[in-house]
Design a protein around this motif. Structure first.
Motif, short mmCIF file in Angstrom:
data_model
loop_
_atom_site.label_atom_id
_atom_site.label_comp_id
_atom_site.label_asym_id
_atom_site.label_seq_id
_atom_site.Cartn_x
_atom_site.Cartn_y
_atom_site.Cartn_z
N SER A 114 0.71 -1.13 0.06
CA SER A 114 0.16 0.16 -0.08
C SER A 114 0.81 1.31 -0.16
N SER A 115 0.18 2.34 -0.22
CA SER A 115 1.06 3.69 -0.22
C SER A 115 1.70 4.11 1.11
N ASP A 116 0.93 3.42 2.37
CA ASP A 116 1.30 3.65 3.51
C ASP A 116 2.46 2.98 3.97
N ALA A 117 2.29 1.63 3.39
CA ALA A 117 3.65 0.74 3.50
C ALA A 117 4.91 1.39 2.90
N GLU A 118 4.66 1.92 1.38
CA GLU A 118 5.94 2.50 1.14
C GLU A 118 6.44 3.85 1.88
N LEU A 119 5.49 4.61 2.39
CA LEU A 119 5.86 5.73 3.17
C LEU A 119 6.64 5.13 4.26
N TRP A 120 5.98 4.14 5.04
CA TRP A 120 7.06 3.77 6.25
C TRP A 120 8.20 3.01 5.73
N ASN A 121 8.41 2.18 4.71
CA ASN A 121 9.46 1.49 4.27
C ASN A 121 10.45 2.79 4.04
N GLY A 122 9.98 3.74 3.32
CA GLY A 122 10.91 4.94 3.00
C GLY A 122 11.60 5.72 4.12
N ARG A 123 10.47 5.89 5.21
CA ARG A 123 10.98 6.47 6.59
C ARG A 123 12.17 5.72 7.33
N PHE A 124 11.81 4.13 7.15
CA PHE A 124 12.90 3.40 7.87
C PHE A 124 14.14 3.22 7.14
N ALA A 125 14.02 3.44 5.90
CA ALA A 125 15.21 3.38 4.96
C ALA A 125 15.99 5.05 5.24
N MET A 126 15.37 5.92 5.40
CA MET A 126 16.10 7.16 5.74
C MET A 126 16.71 7.06 7.29
N LEU A 127 16.13 6.47 8.05
CA LEU A 127 16.62 6.41 9.21
C LEU A 127 17.84 5.34 9.23
N GLY A 128 17.74 4.45 8.43
CA GLY A 128 18.80 3.17 8.14
C GLY A 128 20.10 4.07 7.63
N LEU A 129 19.96 4.59 6.64
CA LEU A 129 20.99 5.54 6.07
C LEU A 129 21.72 6.33 7.18
N ILE A 130 21.18 7.10 7.90
CA ILE A 130 21.63 8.02 8.81
C ILE A 130 22.40 6.95 9.79
N ALA A 131 21.54 5.68 10.10
CA ALA A 131 22.21 5.24 11.19
C ALA A 131 23.43 4.45 10.74
N LEU A 132 23.64 4.20 9.62
CA LEU A 132 24.77 3.48 8.72
C LEU A 132 25.97 4.45 8.96
N ALA A 133 25.60 5.61 8.13
CA ALA A 133 26.83 6.53 8.32
C ALA A 133 27.18 7.00 9.39
N PHE A 134 26.36 7.17 10.41
CA PHE A 134 26.69 7.40 12.21
C PHE A 134 27.49 6.21 12.72
N THR A 135 27.17 5.26 12.35
CA THR A 135 27.85 4.04 12.97
C THR A 135 29.28 3.88 12.46
N GLU A 136 29.37 4.27 11.18
CA GLU A 136 30.59 4.06 10.36
C GLU A 136 31.57 5.14 10.94
N TYR A 137 31.03 6.34 11.35
CA TYR A 137 31.74 7.53 11.58
C TYR A 137 32.21 7.52 13.07
N VAL A 138 31.36 6.78 13.89
CA VAL A 138 31.75 6.30 15.32
C VAL A 138 32.75 5.37 15.28
N LYS A 139 32.55 4.41 14.65
CA LYS A 139 33.25 3.17 14.60
C LYS A 139 34.66 3.14 13.84
N GLY A 140 34.62 4.45 13.01
CA GLY A 140 35.91 4.68 12.16
C GLY A 140 36.26 3.81 11.02
N GLY A 141 35.30 2.91 10.76
CA GLY A 141 35.47 1.96 9.75
C GLY A 141 34.08 1.36 9.15
N THR A 142 34.08 0.38 8.24
CA THR A 142 32.90 0.06 7.79
C THR A 142 32.25 -0.68 8.75
N LEU A 143 30.85 -0.81 8.64
CA LEU A 143 29.81 -1.86 9.37
C LEU A 143 30.16 -3.23 9.40
#
Length: 144
Positions: A114-143
């Motif tokens: 559904s369109s709601d599922a697409e919106l929620w998947n997109g929101r989680f993907a946005m959070l996932g990208l930020i979390a991935l970048a933040f984790t790699e920055y704090v860790k100093g390397g790849t996840l």
């Protein structure tokens, strides 16, 4: 002699013989195709386009990280900008063309995807990208 009068019986009709009133169909509300409405802050395009880009970006970032061992920041600095810009243009046009033709996202939304599922998947993907970048920055390397 007495005349017999015909007895008057009420005529009963079968329920199926009576015409049923037809439900009045209300036309679906018109979707605005004005540029300012489609791209408004609460309009149908901005969050949907950003979510679609985030979903593709998250999957691509994880795939390159697993395949080549490059983190998000390394991927960006090693030629990721042209890929990002090209994908952004293609997905933005592909998302805007139906909206400018008056097709609502909800009209194409059925069942599981559904369109709601697409919106929620997109929101989680946005959070996932930020979390991935933040984790790699704090860790100093790849996840991975």
């Amino acid at each position: 002699m007495q005349e017999e009068q015909p007895s008057e019986r009420p005529v009963t009709r079968l329920p199926s013989a009576e015409p049923k009133p037809q439900p009045v169909s209300t036309p679906s509300p018109k979707v605005s195709t004005k540029f300012s409405d489609v791209l408004a802050f609460s309009g149908p395009a901005p969050e949907r386009i950003n979510g679609r880009l985030a979903m593709i970006g998250f999957v691509a970032a994880m795939a390159v990280e697993v395949a080549k061992g490059q983190g998000v920041f390394e991927q960006i600095s090693n030629g990721g900008i042209p890929w990002f810009l090209g994908t952004s243009v293609v997905l933005t046009l592909a998302s805007l063309i139906p909206l400018f033709q008056g097709v609502s996202v909800e009209s194409k939304s059925k069942g599981f995807m559904s369109s709601d599922a697409e919106l929620w998947n997109g929101r989680f993907a946005m959070l996932g990208l930020i979390a991935l970048a933040f984790t790699e920055y704090v860790k100093g390397g790849t996840l991975v």
